[in-house]
Each structure stands twice: as C-alpha cells, then as structure tokens.
Design a protein around this motif. Structure first.
Motif, PDB file in Angstrom:
ATOM      1  N   GLY A   1      10.669   9.011   4.809  1.00  0.00           N
ATOM      2  CA  GLY A   1       9.832   9.631   3.798  1.00  0.00           C
ATOM      3  C   GLY A   1       8.421   9.980   4.233  1.00  0.00           C
ATOM      4  N   ARG A   2       8.089   9.804   5.506  1.00  0.00           N
ATOM      5  CA  ARG A   2       6.745  10.153   5.977  1.00  0.00           C
ATOM      6  C   ARG A   2       6.809  10.537   7.456  1.00  0.00           C
ATOM      7  N   ASN A   3       5.746  11.214   7.909  1.00  0.00           N
ATOM      8  CA  ASN A   3       5.686  11.632   9.300  1.00  0.00           C
ATOM      9  C   ASN A   3       5.407  10.442  10.216  1.00  0.00           C
ATOM     10  N   ILE A   4       6.161  10.336  11.302  1.00  0.00           N
ATOM     11  CA  ILE A   4       5.968   9.271  12.284  1.00  0.00           C
ATOM     12  C   ILE A   4       6.003   9.878  13.682  1.00  0.00           C
ATOM     13  N   THR A   5       5.364   9.186  14.613  1.00  0.00           N
ATOM     14  CA  THR A   5       5.388   9.591  16.023  1.00  0.00           C
ATOM     15  C   THR A   5       6.069   8.498  16.829  1.00  0.00           C
ATOM     16  N   VAL A   6       7.097   8.869  17.587  1.00  0.00           N
ATOM     17  CA  VAL A   6       7.857   7.917  18.397  1.00  0.00           C
ATOM     18  C   VAL A   6       7.493   8.127  19.861  1.00  0.00           C
ATOM     19  N   PHE A   7       7.217   7.023  20.557  1.00  0.00           N
ATOM     20  CA  PHE A   7       6.810   7.056  21.955  1.00  0.00           C
ATOM     21  C   PHE A   7       7.925   6.503  22.840  1.00  0.00           C
ATOM     22  N   PHE A   8       8.081   7.112  24.026  1.00  0.00           N
ATOM     23  CA  PHE A   8       9.038   6.674  25.039  1.00  0.00           C
ATOM     24  C   PHE A   8       8.241   6.379  26.307  1.00  0.00           C
ATOM     25  N   LYS A   9       8.282   5.115  26.790  1.00  0.00           N
ATOM     26  CA  LYS A   9       7.459   4.712  27.931  1.00  0.00           C
ATOM     27  C   LYS A   9       8.309   4.002  28.973  1.00  0.00           C
ATOM     28  N   ASN A  10       8.117   4.371  30.223  1.00  0.00           N
ATOM     29  CA  ASN A  10       8.757   3.730  31.364  1.00  0.00           C
ATOM     30  C   ASN A  10       7.824   3.831  32.559  1.00  0.00           C
TER      31      ASN A  10
ATOM     32  N   GLU B   1      18.656   2.796  19.813  1.00  0.00           N
ATOM     33  CA  GLU B   1      18.621   3.035  18.377  1.00  0.00           C
ATOM     34  C   GLU B   1      17.381   2.350  17.825  1.00  0.00           C
ATOM     35  N   LEU B   2      16.493   3.123  17.219  1.00  0.00           N
ATOM     36  CA  LEU B   2      15.206   2.623  16.728  1.00  0.00           C
ATOM     37  C   LEU B   2      15.140   2.767  15.208  1.00  0.00           C
ATOM     38  N   PRO B   3      15.027   1.645  14.473  1.00  0.00           N
ATOM     39  CA  PRO B   3      14.804   1.737  13.022  1.00  0.00           C
ATOM     40  C   PRO B   3      13.381   2.215  12.744  1.00  0.00           C
ATOM     41  N   VAL B   4      13.237   3.185  11.829  1.00  0.00           N
ATOM     42  CA  VAL B   4      11.931   3.731  11.485  1.00  0.00           C
ATOM     43  C   VAL B   4      11.841   3.893   9.975  1.00  0.00           C
ATOM     44  N   PRO B   5      10.624   3.872   9.422  1.00  0.00           N
ATOM     45  CA  PRO B   5      10.466   4.120   7.983  1.00  0.00           C
ATOM     46  C   PRO B   5      10.771   5.579   7.648  1.00  0.00           C
TER      47      PRO B   5
ATOM     48  N   LYS C   1      10.353  13.167  10.719  1.00  0.00           N
ATOM     49  CA  LYS C   1      10.262  12.818   9.307  1.00  0.00           C
ATOM     50  C   LYS C   1      11.695  12.709   8.789  1.00  0.00           C
ATOM     51  N   LEU C   2      12.116  11.482   8.459  1.00  0.00           N
ATOM     52  CA  LEU C   2      13.504  11.216   8.108  1.00  0.00           C
ATOM     53  C   LEU C   2      13.650  10.962   6.613  1.00  0.00           C
ATOM     54  N   LYS C   3      14.831  11.293   6.126  1.00  0.00           N
ATOM     55  CA  LYS C   3      15.179  10.948   4.755  1.00  0.00           C
ATOM     56  C   LYS C   3      15.703   9.516   4.703  1.00  0.00           C
ATOM     57  N   THR C   4      15.733   8.949   3.515  1.00  0.00           N
ATOM     58  CA  THR C   4      16.222   7.575   3.363  1.00  0.00           C
ATOM     59  C   THR C   4      17.679   7.484   3.807  1.00  0.00           C
ATOM     60  N   GLY C   5      17.923   6.537   4.710  1.00  0.00           N
ATOM     61  CA  GLY C   5      19.276   6.321   5.209  1.00  0.00           C
ATOM     62  C   GLY C   5      19.717   7.288   6.283  1.00  0.00           C
ATOM     63  N   GLU C   6      18.867   8.219   6.677  1.00  0.00           N
ATOM     64  CA  GLU C   6      19.253   9.211   7.679  1.00  0.00           C
ATOM     65  C   GLU C   6      19.293   8.601   9.079  1.00  0.00           C
TER      66      GLU C   6
ATOM     67  N   PHE D   1      13.078  -8.756   1.353  1.00  0.00           N
ATOM     68  CA  PHE D   1      12.219  -7.852   2.100  1.00  0.00           C
ATOM     69  C   PHE D   1      12.864  -6.508   2.437  1.00  0.00           C
ATOM     70  N   SER D   2      13.943  -6.147   1.770  1.00  0.00           N
ATOM     71  CA  SER D   2      14.594  -4.872   2.081  1.00  0.00           C
ATOM     72  C   SER D   2      13.676  -3.702   1.752  1.00  0.00           C
ATOM     73  N   GLN D   3      13.777  -2.614   2.543  1.00  0.00           N
ATOM     74  CA  GLN D   3      12.935  -1.443   2.336  1.00  0.00           C
ATOM     75  C   GLN D   3      13.691  -0.195   2.748  1.00  0.00           C
ATOM     76  N   ASN D   4      13.213   0.980   2.301  1.00  0.00           N
ATOM     77  CA  ASN D   4      13.835   2.244   2.656  1.00  0.00           C
ATOM     78  C   ASN D   4      13.548   2.561   4.118  1.00  0.00           C
ATOM     79  N   SER D   5      14.573   2.933   4.835  1.00  0.00           N
ATOM     80  CA  SER D   5      14.380   3.214   6.254  1.00  0.00           C
ATOM     81  C   SER D   5      15.470   4.140   6.743  1.00  0.00           C
ATOM     82  N   GLY D   6      15.259   4.646   7.944  1.00  0.00           N
ATOM     83  CA  GLY D   6      16.248   5.429   8.645  1.00  0.00           C
ATOM     84  C   GLY D   6      16.303   4.977  10.086  1.00  0.00           C
ATOM     85  N   SER D   7      16.926   5.752  10.957  1.00  0.00           N
ATOM     86  CA  SER D   7      17.018   5.358  12.363  1.00  0.00           C
ATOM     87  C   SER D   7      17.102   6.594  13.247  1.00  0.00           C
TER      88      SER D   7
END
Length: 892
Positions: free
Chosen positions: A74-83, A68-72, A94-99, A25-31
């Motif tokens: 190669g595409r635009n993503i929105t990250v939320f911070f809630k407390n 530290e949050l793993p994210v996909p 938008k992260l590059k692979t392995g970034e 199940f490995s896939q391209n991701s960043g963090s």
C-alpha cells in the motif's frame, strides 16, 4: 520423565508464543521474490543481502540466487540488493495487499572503483576465516550422523580417525586446542569421555545452523585463547514456518522453525535421539550395548524495533552409555608372527553425562555504523563413570605355514592371564560468563572490541585402578617368600596395582580477557588493463579496455587474558593482510575480473590451562603450570574459477607453527592425559588444499588434501640402555642374561607428537541421475548418491609406560568409505493437494546407507597385556565394521 517434561514444556512455550505473536501483531503485507543474476554471465549470485528501506526484514539469496522478501503493502518502498563483488542495486515497488511480485535483478560486477559496499565487505573478510555451507547431517552417510561429520569433510586442515567421535584435530593440535562458538557462546564437550562411543551427541544441531565460519590457524584477536582452530556457528533466524524430521536404525531427529506474522519473533527448535547400539555390535568386543543419547535445544529471538534484538539459546542433553561385554576375539600380527587374542568378560560399564547450556544476548544497533552486543551465558555438567570389568584371556600363536592343513588355526599358546578394571569417577563443572562485543564501521575502517569475564568451578573425584594377573602371578609381582621357614620373618606382601589413581580436587578459576582490533582496506594502482583476447563484433576484431583498482586489506589487533590460578597476564598480537589483484579472464565474449585473493596471517596464540592440563597422572595438581604458546605463520590463496560453466573454488594454505611451553600428553582413543608440566618445545608445518564446487550440476562436492609434520622435544627427557657382558641390549622377556655390565644414556630429541599424521585425504561427493535418463516407468532423476571417503596416514603410539620417547611406533592407515543411495519419493508434487497430509511436505526421501563399504579394520588404540617375563603385547582395538542403515527424511 523429567527430560520429556522439559522438552514438552519448551516446545509448548515456543508454539504458544509463535501463535500469540501471529494473532496480535499481524499486518497487511506482500512479498517480492525472484532470482539474483550476474548481468554479464547470467549466473545466479548467492549471498546477496536484500532489504527494504525503512523495513524490518533482511534476507539473503540462497546458493541458487533465489530470494523472497516480505515487504509492507500500500505504499512506495525501495528495495536494495548488496553483495561485496557487485555494485549496489535498488528498485522501487508499490504492492497491493497479499501481492507476490516476481523480480529478477541483474547486478554488475565491480571493476572500475572501490565503492562503499566493496570496502565494507573487504574489511569484514575473515582473513583465514572461511565461510562454509551448512549441510544437514541427514545428507551425510556416517555412523554417528552428527554435525561434526560435515565439518570433517568440508573444512580445510581438519583430521579425524574415529567415526564414532565428534572430536577432530587441526594441524598438529589435539581437540582441546579447538575453539567452538555457537551464537558467540563457547561450547564444551564431556570431560570424562575415554572412547568415541561414550561421547553421545555433540552440541551443534545441523538443522538449526544458519552460518558457519572456520579457521585452521592465524585467526583474529577477537577469537579466544586456543592454539589450533576456531569454529564459529550462528543459528538460523527463519523467515517462515518450516521443519524437518528423519528417522533411521540409529535414531531420530525433528526440528521446527518459524516467524510471527509481525516479523518480531522467531524460533528454531530441535530434538534429537540417538541409539547406535546397532553400529557398536560391529566392534570386536561382543556383548550388550545400550547407549541412549537425547538432546533438545532452542534459539529464540525477539526484535521490538530496528535497533534492538534479544536472543535466547537453551540446550539440555542426556548421554547415557551402558555396555555389558561378553567376549572378544582379535587376530593380529604379521605373516611372520600371526597371533590370536581371545578374552571372556564379566561385569559392566555405565557412563553418564548430563549437561545444560543457556545464553541471553542483547544486540543493540544505535546507528548504521555501530553494533553493541551484551551476552550472559551459563554451562553446567554432571558426569559419572563407573565400571567393573573382569577379563580372562588367552594369547595364542597361529599356524603360518601356507602348506599346512592347520593354516590359520592355533599352533601354540603364548600365555594366559586375567585383568580387572575398576572405576568410580565423578566430575561436576559449572561455568558462568558475561561479555561485551562491539564494532564500528566508517568508510574504509572497521573497529572491533570486546571484554569477557568467566567463572569456573570444577569438582573432580577419581577412584580408578587396574590389576593384571598373568599365569597366576599378579603384576607387578612382589618378592616371593620362598625359603622362609619362620612365618614371622617373612616380609609382608602388598598387592601392587599396575595403575592406581585416587584423587579428589576442587578448582575455582576466574578468567578475564579483552581484545581490540581494526581493519582497513585501501584501493590503489588505478590502471588500464588491455585484454589480449579478441572478440568478434560484426566480423570486426576489437580489444576490451577496463579500468580497475587493486585492493589491499589489513586487520591487526591485540588480545590480553588473565587467569587468577596461575597469576599470569598474557598479551597476544595478531594480524593478517589480504591482497586482491586486478587479474581478468575472458568468458562468453566479454572480459571479467578474476576472483583471486592472497592472504598472509600471523600471530601469537596462548592457551591457558583449563583443568585437565593441571592434573598429573596420579591425580594431583601442578600449581606451577603455565600457558602453552604457539606462533602461527599462514600463507593462503583463494581462487574462484569457472569450469564446465559452473563455479569452483580452490583454497590453498601453507603454514608453520612454532610451539613453546608445550604440555606433552598421551592420547588413547579420545582420552587425553597430560603430563602436567611445560617441558617441551615443538613445531608443526604443512600444506592443505581444498577444491569445492558443483562437479554435478545442482549439488556441491568437496575434496581435501593435506600434508603435515609435527614434532616435539621434551627438554628433560632421556633414557638409559643397558648391556650385558656379551654386548647385547638387555630387553626383559627376550634376553636370557639380564646382568647389567654397561649403560648408555640417550637424549631422544624431537619425536613425533601424538597427532603427527603426514598425509590425509577426504572427499564428500554428491551425484544424481540426469533427467535425460527418465522413462515412463522409472524417473531416474529422483535417484542420487552421496559418497564420503576418508584416508589418514599412520599415527604414532607406544606402550602405556608414560615415557614419551617410546611413542614412535605407527598404527595402520585409516581408510573408510561410506555411501548413501537416496530416492526422492515425491516424483510429482503437483498431484498432492496442499490440504492433504502429503501435500504439506516439500521433500520426502528414503536412503540406504552402507558404512565402511570396504570392510576395513581401522585401529583406534591398543590394549596392552604383559606376561610374567615383562614382555608386552599390543592388541589392536578396531573401530566399527561394515553396517547397513535405512533412513527416512521428511521436510515440510
């Protein structure tokens, strides 16, 4: 071999599935990693929920705000911070692979309105449930080295007087009145244990723990049917591969945790081994102690999609305690009557508990507002207790004249005798349960419900007796045959035992329960708050103006349970309310809301009998037993404040508990023996305070202080006092004239309960050397100290006559100080290559621990001996003495 094979197979399967999942199940991701900060104070914010829209991962910032949050990629993503106390924050990436991108979000504290995030968090407030930090047992210097050692010093309202036992009592109750959950599954302890050294390892492995919630009373309807407290533990869902291992003179532990590359599979597995014979050799009773306690458990999760999570919890433990006592010598008494008890033993004791627990949980989230859980669990235990111990003793009086050359030596003999203890006890218990839990959130409301069915089967066989021989006379002593010249006319003399227990019981119970509860939160009193404190702005004085909303939250629910053995159906309403005022404080030239919450909780708490409550002292069962009842009133306050530029929290609670249909009991060490009748009423009241925070930067410390009084009144209890013709009270063994002339009947009324401990104090303090002290030769900043201190006021006790009104004597106070000196062996981690052996470690430390630093003789129970004049002597059983332990801890 069987145990080793189970552990080996479990570890193999865990590693196999983790490896297979990573390959398939490995896939391209960043963090995205960084630190969450308060926008005004520039302080770290812990427990911030962080997730990407449409992603599968959710993480929380740690105590230092790090995440530290793993994210996909190669595409635009929105990250939320809630407390709960801050406005929701979002950021696009938008992260590059392995970034691996660094990001430091700054959150604004909520002051002007009560948004959706604030509402959800306030609804989910646990009322009297307090979230606690998970501290590894390897960090706490203690003779047992167990998760419960952490609970005893960090939880409010908890009392414990035995460093060898995992048991604790809360606000006047005993250990049987405490609920313990792990991943929504109720946990049990051994039934036959009569001393702390026999218990072995408790269920919870501190290295696997993720979240801890604890309540000392006034808890919600969704928690089960006990009268004192609830401990709710959730195991980890790890984000990466890591582990730990430690070894000491008392045992060893290792744990591994990880997550597959596709983020669908997680595992956390731990194995523990304990052999504390070294500590037990510090007891008064000398001999050979051979305890072996082994435990292995694992928690696996699989998340095939964002709506479903499957969790599997498994545990197997084997606790075997063997002792061959040889001799004992105890000095006790007062300066006016100093005594010495010496005994030689023959025989041995072998106690074994073998248990297993398994639970399967399905967690389904059909939408963002609804969560459904379906849980199936099973528990089985086989316990045996076998001993034959012959003791031959001497009771001597010591010379107490300070001027005598024989001071402290034997002056005279008070008596000699023997005793023989025999037991062949067996217990087998099986518990199966199925349950459903659900919750629904909408706007300002949280609705929760649940139902549970539990099957219990218990087989109990007891063969136990105690024989006393004093100066050649068996006690109790039958009538002599002196004067009978004809043997045929002599009465038959039975050999009477002072304590005989023969029984064989099988009990099958069917329990069902259900609950529903709802929580609401209301914003109100929208007002303008003007600061009385001024700040300088270019030499001009200005006044801060802030709009704010107070908040009031309410949780109310009802719980019902039915037990087929008694045929009773019981209904328990419970509720709590909390209020957060709009108080402010001035810090660093700006105005901030003060974090203060007031709470009040009340409810009716029934505790249906499990098994031991049914069983009388002679082993027979009372089918007319009823559930015990308690009504709680708890008023509390949480105050979070800044001191020394760091955050501290002060928690205060005052409480009153009204008790009805109470089942009185005798407490000996950790063994609880019930009178098996609901013939008492009682009460418990007191106050508890806890202060925790970073007294030393970077390390958390805890201070607890408590006052409590608890008493009970046995409604059918009385005693008769006899007097002779001289008007003297007749006391066997003391008065010469034992002819009864008159009698007086007394009704004792309220007497202290066995856990009536008026004052308690505990402190877990951590300190470390500052970096400023470092020199070229010694890096003092790698040294740290942990201090664990416990104090408890005297507890009630009495003679072993099973007459509660006599249990009004008091033991000595419990005083114990354990200290650990820790040295971090990784002074410069950068010099180790990650491919080398030491480069794989994140932390490696060695600690020197001193148990019972002050060498205090703490009393846990008493051995009672009787002479031929029916005079009793209470011989104190002391706990462990001073011991030194060496521990090596590694994390990777």
């Amino acid at each position: 071999m069987f145990v080793v094979k189970i552990f080996r197979n479990k570890l193999f399967l865990t590693c196999f599935f983790a490896l297979a999942a990573g390959v398939v199940f490995s896939q391209n991701s960043g963090s995205i990693k960084g630190k969450v900060l308060d926008a005004d104070l520039e302080l770290a914010i812990p427990f911030v929920k962080i997730y990407a829209k449409g992603g599968q991962d959710t993480v929380y910032s740690d105590k230092g705000g790090i995440f530290e949050l793993p994210v996909p990629s190669g595409r635009n993503i929105t990250v939320f911070f809630k407390n709960s106390r801050y406005r929701r924050f979002k950021q696009k990436f938008k992260l590059k692979t392995g970034e691996a991108r660094s990001f430091y979000p700054k959150l604004q504290m909520i002051t002007a309105d009560l948004g959706e995030v604030q509402v959800e968090a306030d609804i989910q407030r646990k009322g009297t449930m307090e979230r606690m930090d998970a501290i590894s047992s390897s960090k706490i210097p203690s003779a047992k080295g167990d998760f419960m050692d952490m609970i005893k010093v960090t939880g409010i309202g908890i009392r414990s007087n035995n460093e060898l036992s995992a048991s604790y009592n809360v606000r006047g109750g005993n250990y049987d009145e405490n609920l313990i959950y792990v991943n929504d599954v109720e946990i049990y302890r051994p039934f036959l244990a009569r001393a702390g050294q026999q218990e072995g390892l408790s269920f919870i492995n501190s290295e696997l723990v993720g979240n801890i919630n604890f309540s000392a009373g006034g808890f919600e309807a969704k928690y089960g049917d006990k009268m004192s407290s609830v401990l709710d533990v959730q195991y980890k869902k790890p984000d990466s591969m890591s582990g730990s291992a430690w070894a000491s003179l008392l045992g060893a532990s290792v744990h591994l945790e990880g997550r597959s590359n596709n983020r669908l599979f997680t595992h956390v597995t731990g194995v523990r081994y304990q052999q504390n014979g070294y500590v037990l050799n510090g007891l008064d009773t000398k001999g050979s102690y051979r305890p072996i306690f082994v435990d292995g458990q694992s928690y696996l999760t699989y998340t095939p999609n964002e709506k479903l999570e499957i969790g599997l919890l498994g545990n197997y433990s084997l606790n075997r305690f063997r002792s061959i006592p040889e001799s004992r010598e105890t000095e006790f008494g007062t300066i006016n009557e100093a005594l010495k008890f010496k005994v030689y033993f023959q025989g041995q004791e072998v106690t074994q508990y073998q248990s297993g627990t398994a639970a399967l949980r399905f967690k389904y989230m059909p939408n963002d507002s609804t969560t459904l859980k379906f849980i199936g669990s099973g528990f089985h235990t086989d316990e045996t207790e076998r001993f034959d111990i012959l003791g031959q003793y001497w009771l001597d009086e010591l010379e107490k004249d300070l001027g005598s050359e024989n001071f402290g030596k034997v002056k005279a003999n008070r008596g000699v005798g023997s005793f023989l203890d025999h037991a062949r006890n067996e217990l087998t218990a099986t518990v199966f349960g199925i349950s459903h839990k659900g919750d629904f959130r909408r706007n300002k409301m949280l609705l929760e419900w649940g139902a549970k069915y539990r099957y219990e089967s218990i087989y109990d066989k007891m063969r136990e007796w105690h024989l006393i021989d004093s100066a050649g006379f068996s006690l109790p002593h039958p009538k002599d045959s002196v004067g009978y010249t004809n043997p045929d006319t002599q009465p038959y003399q039975n050999l009477e035992l002072s304590n005989l227990l023969q029984s064989e019981n099988t009990v099958v119970n069917h329990r069902s329960s259900a609950y529903v509860q709802a929580g609401w939160v209301w914003p109100f009193f929208k007002t303008k708050v003007f600061a009385n404190t001024y700040k300088k702005t270019d030499s001009v004085l200005a006044v801060d103006t802030v709009e704010s909303i107070n908040s009031l939250s309410l949780n109310a629910g009802v719980r019902a349970n039915h037990l087929n053995y008694t045929g009773a159906t019981l209904v328990s309403p419970r509720a709590h309310v909390s209020y957060r005022p709009n108080w402010y404080f001035y810090h660093n030239d700006s105005l901030h809301r003060r974090n203060v919450v007031f709470r009040f909780a009340t409810g009716l708490y029934y505790q249906p009998p499990f098994y031991r409550e049914f069983r009388r002292f002679d082993g027979t069962l009372n089918p007319e037993i009823r559930a015990q009842k308690s009504i709680h009133f708890v008023l509390g306050n949480d105050y979070t404040f800044f001191m020394w530029n760091r955050v501290f929290k002060l928690t205060t609670e005052i409480y009153y508990k009204h008790l009805e249909d109470i089942i009185p009991y005798e407490l000996e060490n950790v063994r609880i023996r019930y009178y098996a009748t609901n013939n008492a009423v009682g009460y418990s009241y007191g106050a508890d305070m806890k202060l925790n925070g970073e007294f030393v930067p970077g390390v958390e410390s805890y201070i607890n202080l408590g006052y409590m009084k608890t008493e009970e009144n046995l409604l059918d209890d009385y005693f008769v006092t006899n007097y002779n013709k001289e008007g003297e009270q007749i006391i066997p063994g003391y008065t010469s004239d034992n002819t009864i002339v008159s009698s007086v009947t007394t009704y004792p009324g309220y007497i202290p309960r066995p856990t009536d401990q008026r004052f308690t104090f505990s402190m877990f303090f951590q300190d470390r050397m500052p970096e400023e002290w470092d020199t070229e030769k010694i890096k003092w900043s790698t040294f740290s100290i942990t201090l664990n201190t416990l104090f408890g006021a005297p507890l009630p006790y009495g003679p072993p006559s099973f007459e509660r009104y006599k249990d009004i004597l008091r033991t000595s106070s419990y005083r114990r100080v354990d200290v650990g000196f820790v040295k971090d062996l990784f002074t410069d981690k950068k010099k180790y290559n990650k491919e080398t052996f030491f480069g794989k470690f994140t932390n490696l430390s060695v600690s020197l621990e001193l148990f019972n630093l002050l060498g205090t003789n703490n009393v846990i129970s008493y051995m009672w001996i009787q002479d031929v004049r029916q005079r009793f002597y209470a011989i104190p059983n002391f706990l462990t003495n001073r011991r030194v332990n060496l521990k090596l801890v590694a994390r990777f």
